[in-house]
Write an enzyme that holds these catalytic residues in place. Structure first.
Site, PDB file in Angstrom:
ATOM      1  N   ARG A  82      10.489  70.263  52.969  1.00  0.00           N
ATOM      2  CA  ARG A  82       9.341  70.830  52.283  1.00  0.00           C
ATOM      3  C   ARG A  82       8.267  71.384  53.561  1.00  0.00           C
ATOM      4  NH1 ARG A  82       8.622  68.067  46.543  1.00  0.00           N
ATOM      5  NH2 ARG A  82      10.604  68.894  45.745  1.00  0.00           N
TER       6      ARG A  82
ATOM      7  N   GLY B 295      19.159  42.257  62.396  1.00  0.00           N
ATOM      8  CA  GLY B 295      18.429  42.370  64.012  1.00  0.00           C
ATOM      9  C   GLY B 295      19.362  42.118  65.186  1.00  0.00           C
ATOM     10  N   ARG B 296      20.220  43.061  65.379  1.00  0.00           N
ATOM     11  CA  ARG B 296      21.515  42.952  66.338  1.00  0.00           C
ATOM     12  C   ARG B 296      20.866  42.414  67.618  1.00  0.00           C
ATOM     13  NH1 ARG B 296      25.252  47.565  65.598  1.00  0.00           N
ATOM     14  NH2 ARG B 296      23.237  48.593  65.837  1.00  0.00           N
TER      15      ARG B 296
ATOM     16  N   ARG C  48      22.246  24.245  54.337  1.00  0.00           N
ATOM     17  CA  ARG C  48      23.072  25.286  53.790  1.00  0.00           C
ATOM     18  C   ARG C  48      22.909  26.564  54.608  1.00  0.00           C
ATOM     19  NH1 ARG C  48      25.809  23.919  48.900  1.00  0.00           N
ATOM     20  NH2 ARG C  48      25.981  21.594  49.313  1.00  0.00           N
TER      21      ARG C  48
ATOM     22  N   HIS D 146      23.522  43.029  54.439  1.00  0.00           N
ATOM     23  CA  HIS D 146      23.207  44.501  54.061  1.00  0.00           C
ATOM     24  C   HIS D 146      22.397  44.684  52.914  1.00  0.00           C
ATOM     25  CE1 HIS D 146      26.526  45.291  57.016  1.00  0.00           C
ATOM     26  NE2 HIS D 146      25.998  46.291  57.024  1.00  0.00           N
TER      27      HIS D 146
ATOM     28  N   THR E 228      15.228  53.079  61.193  1.00  0.00           N
ATOM     29  CA  THR E 228      15.830  51.743  61.443  1.00  0.00           C
ATOM     30  C   THR E 228      15.261  50.569  61.107  1.00  0.00           C
ATOM     31  OG1 THR E 228      17.054  50.121  63.071  1.00  0.00           O
ATOM     32  CG2 THR E 228      15.351  51.788  64.127  1.00  0.00           C
TER      33      THR E 228
ATOM     34  N   ARG F 291      28.829  56.254  61.814  1.00  0.00           N
ATOM     35  CA  ARG F 291      28.435  55.961  63.416  1.00  0.00           C
ATOM     36  C   ARG F 291      29.933  56.644  63.666  1.00  0.00           C
ATOM     37  NH1 ARG F 291      24.611  52.103  63.803  1.00  0.00           N
ATOM     38  NH2 ARG F 291      24.542  50.297  62.043  1.00  0.00           N
TER      39      ARG F 291
ATOM     40  N   ASP G 153      15.857  47.915  62.063  1.00  0.00           N
ATOM     41  CA  ASP G 153      15.189  46.772  63.067  1.00  0.00           C
ATOM     42  C   ASP G 153      14.114  46.895  63.748  1.00  0.00           C
ATOM     43  OD1 ASP G 153      17.866  45.826  62.801  1.00  0.00           O
ATOM     44  OD2 ASP G 153      18.879  46.756  64.400  1.00  0.00           O
TER      45      ASP G 153
ATOM     46  N   ALA H 240       8.477  29.813  57.491  1.00  0.00           N
ATOM     47  CA  ALA H 240       9.729  28.933  57.959  1.00  0.00           C
ATOM     48  C   ALA H 240       9.207  27.924  58.822  1.00  0.00           C
ATOM     49  CB  ALA H 240      10.585  30.134  58.465  1.00  0.00           C
ATOM     50  N   GLU H 241      10.145  26.728  58.814  1.00  0.00           N
ATOM     51  CA  GLU H 241       9.769  25.826  59.681  1.00  0.00           C
ATOM     52  C   GLU H 241      10.109  26.186  61.215  1.00  0.00           C
ATOM     53  OE1 GLU H 241      10.633  25.009  56.406  1.00  0.00           O
ATOM     54  OE2 GLU H 241       8.561  24.036  56.457  1.00  0.00           O
TER      55      GLU H 241
ATOM     56  N   ASP I  65      18.494  54.075  67.797  1.00  0.00           N
ATOM     57  CA  ASP I  65      18.782  54.312  69.190  1.00  0.00           C
ATOM     58  C   ASP I  65      20.230  54.971  69.543  1.00  0.00           C
ATOM     59  OD1 ASP I  65      20.135  52.008  68.771  1.00  0.00           O
ATOM     60  OD2 ASP I  65      19.382  50.873  70.417  1.00  0.00           O
ATOM     61  N   GLY I  66      21.230  54.803  69.116  1.00  0.00           N
ATOM     62  CA  GLY I  66      22.353  55.484  69.282  1.00  0.00           C
ATOM     63  C   GLY I  66      22.377  56.738  68.745  1.00  0.00           C
TER      64      GLY I  66
ATOM     65  N   GLY J 143      22.722  53.415  60.979  1.00  0.00           N
ATOM     66  CA  GLY J 143      22.661  52.387  60.061  1.00  0.00           C
ATOM     67  C   GLY J 143      21.703  53.091  58.982  1.00  0.00           C
TER      68      GLY J 143
ATOM     69  N   ASP K   3      13.304  48.625  66.274  1.00  0.00           N
ATOM     70  CA  ASP K   3      13.295  48.405  67.665  1.00  0.00           C
ATOM     71  C   ASP K   3      13.264  49.415  68.823  1.00  0.00           C
ATOM     72  OD1 ASP K   3      15.747  49.452  66.822  1.00  0.00           O
ATOM     73  OD2 ASP K   3      17.183  48.069  67.885  1.00  0.00           O
TER      74      ASP K   3
HETATM   75  O1  F6P Z   1      20.929  48.942  63.103  1.00  0.00           O
HETATM   76  C1  F6P Z   1      20.548  48.467  61.755  1.00  0.00           C
HETATM   77  C2  F6P Z   1      21.659  47.360  61.351  1.00  0.00           C
HETATM   78  O2  F6P Z   1      21.199  46.995  60.083  1.00  0.00           O
HETATM   79  C3  F6P Z   1      21.284  45.865  62.375  1.00  0.00           C
HETATM   80  O3  F6P Z   1      20.174  45.119  62.142  1.00  0.00           O
HETATM   81  C4  F6P Z   1      22.854  45.418  62.242  1.00  0.00           C
HETATM   82  O4  F6P Z   1      23.222  44.686  63.206  1.00  0.00           O
HETATM   83  C5  F6P Z   1      23.702  46.655  62.043  1.00  0.00           C
HETATM   84  O5  F6P Z   1      22.971  47.518  61.768  1.00  0.00           O
HETATM   85  C6  F6P Z   1      24.783  46.639  61.261  1.00  0.00           C
HETATM   86  O6  F6P Z   1      25.790  47.676  61.116  1.00  0.00           O
HETATM   87  P1  F6P Z   1      26.768  48.218  60.167  1.00  0.00           P
HETATM   88  O7  F6P Z   1      26.336  48.500  58.831  1.00  0.00           O
HETATM   89  O8  F6P Z   1      27.338  49.442  60.778  1.00  0.00           O
HETATM   90  O9  F6P Z   1      27.697  46.896  60.124  1.00  0.00           O
END
Ligand code: F6P
Length: 322
Positions: A25, A171-172, A247, A253, A126, A72, A128, A187-188, A103-104, A11, A130
């Site tokens: 550079r 945030g998968r 709602r 994205h 990333t 990917r 995320d 946020a509540e 990480d991937g 991503g 993470d």
């Molecule tokens: O790893 C970053 C991320 O944006 C995650 O938060 C999300 O779950 C994932 O990529 C979405 O990936 P793709 O763009 O391949 O659907």
């Protein structure tokens, strides 16, 4: 003189371009050659690369996305795919590969390095945030600010209509964006994959909001939360909160795009520069990160498959302030 390959994978994250620029550079400043590979591991397997100069990375520090494109790549997950990539690396005369991603990306890089004795350095990028081994990853700050900007706008309309909004952020597997967006947006309730929140608790918290005479409310849900995301949560809440016009807004994205913040540009510049420096020092199979504002290296294999801890102090803070 060394020849360095550089690619972005997985991503995309705002700030990747600033990292590419810093790699190119810094490498040129020590007389090294840089080969830029397009479309991540897919492009590597296909031999989609070209030599780049310092002028090729002009005017990109402020741009989101990645000028090298990303992908990917399923094929790279197989030993055969990695063998094809290794052949391209050797044929191109690349001495070390710098991979910019999450990480991937690092999982693939670690296997490539181990199976084919190729020197690899990872730069964490990333939204995320993470990855173990860096306090922050490239793209996180920009994504966070994008999400907060959206939340502020949603608040206005939620308030105008006395509505409850469930806002889903990316945030998968990690709740960093959700937690800090939730705190920044007041946020509540914040729902994260790292903490199990029973539906009874969710409903209890929202009932307290109602008792406090607040007429609109905002719940931030990480896409990886065990509730299954904002749409599913809305279905579970509608019956019990008829007084609210619930709602859902999925930010999606939009959080991955946009011009990187100054903080992400500086982080990316430092990490891109550090990647070349650690290669000069003779390191390989490591990720460069920033811990307590200092450059730190972590073995690549320690950076994935492990969960980076969120700050539970911030979780408590959010509960107190809601
Ligand atoms: O790893 C970053 C991320 O944006 C995650 O938060 C999300 O779950 C994932 O990529 C979405 O990936 P793709 O763009 O391949 O659907």
């Amino acid at each position: 003189m060394k020849t360095i390959g550089v690619l972005t994978s997985g991503g995309d994250a705002p700030g990747m371009n600033a990292a590419i620029r810093a790699v190119v550079r810094t490498a040129h400043s020590v007389g090294w050659k840089v080969i830029a590979i397009r479309h991540g591991y897919k492009g590597l397997i296909e031999g989609n690369y070209k030599t780049v100069d310092t002028s090729d990375v002009s005017n990109i520090i402020q741009r989101g996305g990645t000028v090298l494109k990303s992908a990917r790549c399923e094929e790279f997950r197989s030993p055969e795919g990695r063998a094809k990539a290794a052949k391209v690396i050797k044929d191109a005369g690349i001495d070390a590969l710098i991979t910019i991603g999450g990480d991937g990306t690092f999982q693939g890089a670690a296997l490539l390095g181990k199976e084919h004795d190729i020197s690899v350095i990872g730069i964490p990028a990333t939204i995320d945030n993470d990855l173990v081994g860096s306090d922050e990853t490239i793209g996180y700050d920009t994504a966070l600010n994008t999400a907060v900007d959206a939340i502020d706008k949603i608040r206005d309309t939620a308030d105008a209509h006395d509505r409850m909004f469930l806002v889903e952020v990316m945030g998968r597997d990690a709740g960093f964006i959700a937690l800090e967006t939730g705190i920044s947006g007041g946020a509540e309730l914040i729902l994260l994959p790292e903490s199990l929140t029973k539906m009874k608790e969710v409903k209890g918290s929202l009932n307290k909001v109602l008792e406090s005479q607040r007429r609109s409310s905002l719940v931030v849900v990480a896409e990886g939360d065990e509730t299954g995301g904002a749409l599913k949560l809305a279905d579970k809440l509608r019956g019990d909160f008829k007084q609210y016009d619930i709602r859902v807004c999925i930010l999606g994205h939009v959080q991955r795009g946009g011009s990187p913040t100054a903080r992400d540009r500086v982080l990316a510049s430092r990490l891109g520069h550090a990647a070349i420096r650690v290669l000069e020092e003779g390191h390989s199979q490591v990720m460069v990160g920033i811990v307590n504002n200092d450059i730190k290296i972590t073995p690549l294999k320690m950076t994935f498959g492990k969960k980076k801890d969120i700050n539970f102090g911030l979780v408590d803070l959010a509960k107190t302030l809601r």
